[in-house]
Structure formats: C-alpha cells, structure tokens
Design an enzyme around this catalytic site. Structure first.
Site, mmCIF file in Angstrom:
data_model
loop_
_atom_site.group_PDB
_atom_site.id
_atom_site.type_symbol
_atom_site.label_atom_id
_atom_site.label_comp_id
_atom_site.label_asym_id
_atom_site.label_seq_id
_atom_site.Cartn_x
_atom_site.Cartn_y
_atom_site.Cartn_z
ATOM 1 N N GLY A 52 0.824 -1.203 0.000
ATOM 2 C CA GLY A 52 0.000 0.000 0.000
ATOM 3 C C GLY A 52 0.856 1.251 0.000
ATOM 4 O O GLY A 52 2.050 1.201 0.306
ATOM 5 N N CYS A 79 5.076 -6.406 1.709
ATOM 6 C CA CYS A 79 5.444 -4.986 1.736
ATOM 7 C C CYS A 79 4.731 -4.268 2.886
ATOM 8 O O CYS A 79 5.075 -4.487 4.040
ATOM 9 C CB CYS A 79 5.169 -4.344 0.376
ATOM 10 S SG CYS A 79 6.105 -2.800 0.118
ATOM 11 N N TYR A 80 3.731 -3.429 2.625
ATOM 12 C CA TYR A 80 2.977 -2.809 3.722
ATOM 13 C C TYR A 80 2.375 -3.893 4.609
ATOM 14 O O TYR A 80 2.335 -3.761 5.840
ATOM 15 C CB TYR A 80 1.879 -1.906 3.147
ATOM 16 C CG TYR A 80 1.085 -1.134 4.190
ATOM 17 C CD1 TYR A 80 1.512 0.116 4.629
ATOM 18 C CD2 TYR A 80 -0.085 -1.660 4.720
ATOM 19 C CE1 TYR A 80 0.780 0.829 5.577
ATOM 20 C CE2 TYR A 80 -0.818 -0.957 5.667
ATOM 21 C CZ TYR A 80 -0.379 0.285 6.096
ATOM 22 O OH TYR A 80 -1.101 0.983 7.034
ATOM 23 N N HIS A 168 7.783 -7.967 -3.395
ATOM 24 C CA HIS A 168 6.517 -8.264 -4.075
ATOM 25 C C HIS A 168 6.669 -9.563 -4.869
ATOM 26 O O HIS A 168 7.222 -9.574 -5.963
ATOM 27 C CB HIS A 168 6.131 -7.118 -5.020
ATOM 28 C CG HIS A 168 5.733 -5.863 -4.305
ATOM 29 N ND1 HIS A 168 4.459 -5.645 -3.845
ATOM 30 C CD2 HIS A 168 6.458 -4.776 -3.953
ATOM 31 C CE1 HIS A 168 4.398 -4.467 -3.246
ATOM 32 N NE2 HIS A 168 5.600 -3.923 -3.296
ATOM 33 N N GLU A 170 4.201 -11.130 -6.081
ATOM 34 C CA GLU A 170 3.087 -11.219 -7.029
ATOM 35 C C GLU A 170 3.455 -10.746 -8.427
ATOM 36 O O GLU A 170 2.705 -10.973 -9.379
ATOM 37 C CB GLU A 170 1.881 -10.427 -6.513
ATOM 38 C CG GLU A 170 2.040 -8.920 -6.471
ATOM 39 C CD GLU A 170 2.616 -8.421 -5.152
ATOM 40 O OE1 GLU A 170 2.328 -7.274 -4.785
ATOM 41 O OE2 GLU A 170 3.370 -9.181 -4.502
ATOM 42 N N GLY A 223 -7.802 -0.913 -29.769
ATOM 43 C CA GLY A 223 -6.802 -1.602 -28.981
ATOM 44 C C GLY A 223 -7.290 -2.953 -28.508
ATOM 45 O O GLY A 223 -8.444 -3.341 -28.714
ATOM 46 N N ASP A 225 -7.929 -4.202 -25.493
ATOM 47 C CA ASP A 225 -8.943 -4.273 -24.441
ATOM 48 C C ASP A 225 -10.349 -4.052 -24.978
ATOM 49 O O ASP A 225 -11.264 -4.836 -24.708
ATOM 50 C CB ASP A 225 -8.638 -3.246 -23.340
ATOM 51 C CG ASP A 225 -7.210 -3.356 -22.840
ATOM 52 O OD1 ASP A 225 -6.662 -4.471 -22.892
ATOM 53 O OD2 ASP A 225 -6.651 -2.344 -22.409
ATOM 54 N N SER A 226 -10.539 -2.970 -25.734
ATOM 55 C CA SER A 226 -11.882 -2.688 -26.252
ATOM 56 C C SER A 226 -12.307 -3.737 -27.283
ATOM 57 O O SER A 226 -13.482 -4.104 -27.361
ATOM 58 C CB SER A 226 -11.948 -1.280 -26.859
ATOM 59 O OG SER A 226 -11.090 -1.151 -27.967
ATOM 60 N N LYS A 371 -3.880 -7.446 -18.538
ATOM 61 C CA LYS A 371 -3.688 -7.547 -19.986
ATOM 62 C C LYS A 371 -3.454 -8.981 -20.452
ATOM 63 O O LYS A 371 -4.026 -9.408 -21.455
ATOM 64 C CB LYS A 371 -2.507 -6.664 -20.396
ATOM 65 C CG LYS A 371 -2.237 -6.614 -21.885
ATOM 66 C CD LYS A 371 -3.301 -5.809 -22.624
ATOM 67 C CE LYS A 371 -3.146 -4.339 -22.299
ATOM 68 N NZ LYS A 371 -4.094 -3.515 -23.083
#
Length: 624
Positions: A52, A79-80, A168, A170, A223, A225-226, A371
């Site tokens: 965070g 992390c946080y 991290h 992830e 693109g 995504d759309s 993505k």
C-alpha cells in the site's frame, strides 16, 4: 461455498495482481478491505495482506480490523502487509536508510527452514518497491531472508502460521513468486478450484445479468482491451444488441483508424461505426499543459461525442448501456479502490464516466482482469493474433505522448533541477568500463514526467546519460543490459528529484547542448503529425525485424525540448511486461536500434533522440 484465499487491499497497485496469481495457479481468491468483518473469512483457507502507499506510522492509514490477526488461518503479509504483520506482534517499523525500487537479491537464511520457500534456491532475484523497513522483528518471528539493503526481508512465525515478505512476489519480476504462492496455498491446505473456462463463463453470465434487456454501445479504440470487450459482448448478447463506436479522436497512429476497420471487418464484426471527432478533441485540449487536466478533457469529450452519436443514431437512451474496455490496472492507477493513490487519471474514470457508473449505466466486462488474462480470453474466443497481440493503445492515444509546456520554468523547478543535478553528479556509476566513464556526461532534463514509487505518484525529472559521440551526432549506447539497468537503479534509488534514466542516442550535430531549451508547446495537429512520423518509423522497423511481437509495447514520446518551437526531441520507450503493473525496458538489438535512430535522424524537425532505460517502478510506461 467455494474455498478461497482472501486478499486484503491496503491500496497497493498490486493487490488485485495477488488475487490474479492465485487464480492462475488454480485457487479461487477474493479481495476485501482490511477493515472487513470476520464473517468475510468464512471458508477462507488463507489470507494475504497487500502492499500500500501509506507508512504504518502515518496519521492517515487504511483502517484495519486487528481481530483478523487472531484468526487461526495462515497469513502472508507483503510490503505494507509485511509491516502490519510485524507491528501486530510488537515489531518496530521506520523509514529505511536506503529505499529499494526494482531488482534486489534475496539471500535465504541457511539456518532456517521455511515451508514458504520449499523447492526454492537460496539466492533469488526479487522485486522491491519500498522506503520503510522493519527495524525490530515481531515476537516469535525468525528471519528467513535478507537483501543487501534490507536485513529483514522475509520472516515467519510457524507457531502462529504467519509469514511476511518485504518484496513483491506477485509480480513477474520476482521469478520465484508463483512458487511462493503455490507453497502458501499448499501450507493452507487449498484444493485447486478455478480455471480459465470458469473465468470466461463468469464474465459472460455477468454481461447477461447486467445488461438485462438493454442494448450496449461500446467505445472501440481499436486496442486489445476494447476489441476483446467487444467480442465478449457480441458472444453474450449477439451482434444485433451491440454497437461498436470507433471514434477517430485525432490522436491515432498513422493510418490507425483505417487499419482498425479493416481488421474488424476481416474477423466478421459488422456492428460498428466510425465517427471522425478529431476537431472536437483537439479543441478540448487546446492550450492545456497539465497532464491530469488533459486526460480528463479527453475523457469528458468522449461522453460528449457519445451523446451526439446517440442522438444521430436515434437510439433510445433508456435502452442503451455504455460499455468500456476498462482493465483493473486502469482502476488502480486512477485511485479507484478505497486505499489506493492516484497515479494517473484514466479517460475511462473521469467525472462524467463516474456519474454513469453510479447510475448503473456503464458495463465493463474485463474490469477485473489484467492484460495477459484479457489476451488469453481473446484467444479462447477465437480472435486472431492481429487483434489480440497488438500493442496496447489507450483511448487518449498519442495525446498523452505529447508533453506540453508553457515554455516558462517556475522557481521551484529551477531549484529542484539543481538539486537533481547534484544528486546525479554524486552517484557512483562504476558499473561502466573506464572507456565509457571517461566520456560520460550527466545532465538532468528540465521537464517533469510521471512515475510510481512505493504506490505513490511522483512527478520528477529524468536523468540523461550521454556517452561518447560516434560521429555525425550519433552516440554510443552500452551493449550490456545489466549495466544500464544497474545504472538506472543506482541513480533513482539515491534520488529524491528524479524518476527516470535516459540515454542519448542522437543530437543534431549542428546544435550544442545549450541550444536545446524548454519550448512553449501544446498538443496540436502539427506536433501530433510529427509524432506520428517518428512513431511509424519505429513500429515499421519493429514489424520488419520480428521484434514487434517480442515486446509488450512501444511508446514514442514527444518533448517540447528543442532549438525552436517547430522542432522537438523524441524518446523511445520500448517495454516488456506481463500485466502492466511492472515492466522492464526492452533491450533492442544494436543493429535494429541503429536503423531506427538513423531513419528518425533524417526527419528535419528532430533535434535529439533519447532512450528511456527505466523499469516500472519507478517510472510508468508513458511520461504523463
């Protein structure tokens, strides 16, 4: 009820990425607020505390239900979350003497056996993004691993079933991250219960439920995504209930709108229309220099164009939802979760869109995805690589690659540039050979760009490294990636005023360094046309060489830093990424880079050309 791993979102850019990683491994996961009640953890096999933007000693920090630490469920803090776990057992947290942003080497403690690191080699590359650190370990914990600048980088308390990591795991840039998550799931006793087919089915059912009997109008940028959102809507509702609207906003790449239409028709999409609204978009951002205001103006104008098209098409507004190809990183970077910070305002999260969301008039089929997940869905739907593997191209297009300036520097800018230059002069860059160091010049570019450091947005200056001139204005570019990456990391980890490192590729030999100055410049058709020409050279050569599909995205940046208003300096920004949340600059082959540079140098308006050699974090993909 499905067994799950619960991820508590303390505002990290990466919170959703944690959940995504577990899902990709086959384990259902959900995100919850750290203030959530204990009922949320019914049927939870494990809990992960995300990173965070806050420091645990700040006045305003995310509200946390400390009773969660009393649950008899394994907890992993990142992390946080590492600090929250340690603090919960009387550990001490403070600002670290040296922050870590980017790659670090984790060394596991040979005296400690950890189920979290089962099957993992004792020396590992990990990804760091922090300024704080644990100074005193929590009661009952032992140190599992350390880095050069972080002596308490991994801990565990097996009696309490508690683990905490400073890094991290992830992100893809921690290669052992998936194994750590797999080990945690095994430790939690989780059974595999999630797959890609389930994800697709859930999305299609959600579309049907949200749309009900209404039709859907979708903004189509062309693109990835759309396009995939469009394909999902068509599959769920049928082409007769979906209308794609491709708006030529004047910010497209060279011949982009024409190519988009051809690709859609080739696949069989017939339910889309194109609207040329370039003049209205250019008017909307005329004279703007603030990146956030520019993005907001583009986003709001999309709504105006949408309203005009709805009227022209005589669509019954009560029977039409508006759809967008929003990804989860768009929401995170716009500060769209309770504890997250705004990194940049996305066009699909401006005020007009937010009002429609509140009214339930927006549908976003892929807003929970990243993505790489979206591309996997596209392939599952049968879309061609031509549509699925295109480089990302956001709705605001090239407008956000044209940096704008009034041509006048503030006193604060002048003072901070001097401080940045002092920082840069004092950094030891002994990773380069003596020959390179003998000619190396260090300077600070006198304009700011956006970055992300420790989950916060930064707006700082780029460092520029210039090696020896090799003739006719072309400069030496180091051949070894690790040296460039080490230099960028060394500079930026030690700096309070810089967030990027660039390398000079070319400068018009007729110009001296002092001839380049900040110019008054806005996002207008002339500058966009110049950018289109430079960008087209790069993309053409990437396609010809086969490198287009080897990198995630290339951005060409236009800087108002030149010998006159009619000229410009351009930045090459090729990046490799899996999920947009982190990235490494792409190290293009020397021969390809030289071909690109020489062709761009032939354009009469190009004064200089730089290469952005910064990873994310601390820099974002684009410059604003």
């Amino acid at each position: 009820m499905r067994e799950k791993i619960v991820v508590l979102d303390f505002g990290s850019q990466y919170a959703h990425l944690i959940a995504k990683r577990f899902r990709m491994l086959g384990y259902y996961s959900e995100i919850a607020l750290p203030s959530t009640s204990l009922e949320v953890f019914e049927n939870a096999k494990g809990i992960v505390f995300s990173g965070g933007p806050s420091s645990v000693y700040d006045e305003k920090i995310p509200e946390f239900n400390s009773e969660i630490l009393n649950l008899d469920i394994p907890i992993l803090g990142l992390c946080y979350g590492h600090y929250i776990v340690q603090q919960g057992y009387n550990g001490k947290i403070a600002k670290a003497p040296v922050g870590e942003f980017g790659y670090a080497t984790l060394n596991l403690n040979p005296k400690v056996t950890s189920p979290l690191f089962k099957g993992i080699e004792p020396v590992q590359q990990v990804w760091m993004s922090h300024q704080d650190g644990v100074f005193e370990i929590g009661e009952g914990f032992e140190i599992v691993g350390s880095t050069k600048d972080c002596p308490i980088a991994a801990t565990q308390n097996l009696a309490k079933k508690r683990f905490s990591l400073q890094f991290h795991c992830e992100v893809k840039d921690t290669p052992c991250g998936n194994q750590i998550f797999q080990n945690f799931a095994d430790y939690c006793g989780m059974e595999k219960n999630w797959d890609q087919d389930t994800v697709l089915q859930v999305i299609l059912e959600q579309i049907k439920e949200q749309a009900g009997s209404r039709n859907v109008l979708l903004f189509l940028s062309g693109g990835v995504d759309s396009t995939i959102a469009f394909a999902l809507l068509n599959k769920a509702l049928g082409q007769d209930r979906v209308l794609g609207l491709h708006i030529d906003n004047g910010f497209m790449r060279k011949d982009e709108s024409k190519k988009v239409g051809e690709a859609y028709r080739k696949f069989g999409f017939t339910n889309f229309i194109t609207e040329d609204a370039s003049e209205s978009f250019l008017n909307a951002i005329a004279g703007l220099t603030d990146p956030q205001k520019k993005r907001a103006a583009v986003g709001e104008n999309f709504i105006s164009v949408r309203d005009r098209v709805v009227a022209q098409q005589k669509l019954d507004e009560d029977n039409w939802l508006l759809a967008q190809g929003t990804l989860y990183p768009d929401i995170i970077e716009s500060g769209g979760t309770k504890n997250s910070n705004v990194i940049k305002t996305h066009h699909n999260r401006v005020q007009g869109i937010q009002k429609l969301i509140e009214k339930g008039l927006i549908i976003e089929p892929i807003k929970e995805l990243y993505k790489d997940e979206v591309r996997a869905i596209g392939k599952k739907l049968g879309l061609s690589d031509e549509l699925v593997m295109r480089h990302p191209f956001p709705g605001p297009g090239l407008s956000i690659n044209v940096l704008c300036n009034k041509g006048v520097q503030s006193d604060d800018d002048v003072a901070e540039i001097k401080k940045a230059q002092a920082e840069l002069d004092n950094v030891k860059l002994d990773m380069f050979c003596d020959k390179c160091l003998s000619t190396l010049k260090r300077s600070v570019l006198p304009l700011r760009s956006v970055g992300v450091q420790g989950d916060f947005r930064t707006y700082r200056f780029p460092a520029l490294l210039t090696f020896k001139e090799e003739g006719e204005g072309f400069y030496h570019f180091p051949e070894k990636r690790e040296k460039i990456e080490s230099a960028a990391s060394t500079i930026l980890n030690a700096s309070q005023y810089m967030n990027r490192t660039c390398i000079k590729l070319y400068q018009n030999p007729a110009l001296k360094d002092d001839d380049l100055k900040i110019q008054e410049g806005y996002c207008d058709k002339r500058r966009l046309d110049q950018l289109r020409e430079v960008d087209n050279i790069v993309l053409t050569e990437l396609h010809k060489s086969g490198w287009y599909n080897q990198i995630f995205q290339h951005l060409t940046i236009d800087l108002p830093y030149a010998s006159s208003k009619d000229h410009a300096t351009f930045v090459l920004r090729p990046v490799c990424s899996e999920d947009v949340m982190t990235a490494r600059f792409a190290m293009l082959p020397q021969d390809l880079l030289q071909t690109i540079v020489h062709k761009i140098a032939e354009l009469p308006f190009v004064d200089a050309l730089y290469f952005d050699a910064t990873n994310k974090p601390p820099a974002t993909f684009g410059w604003e």
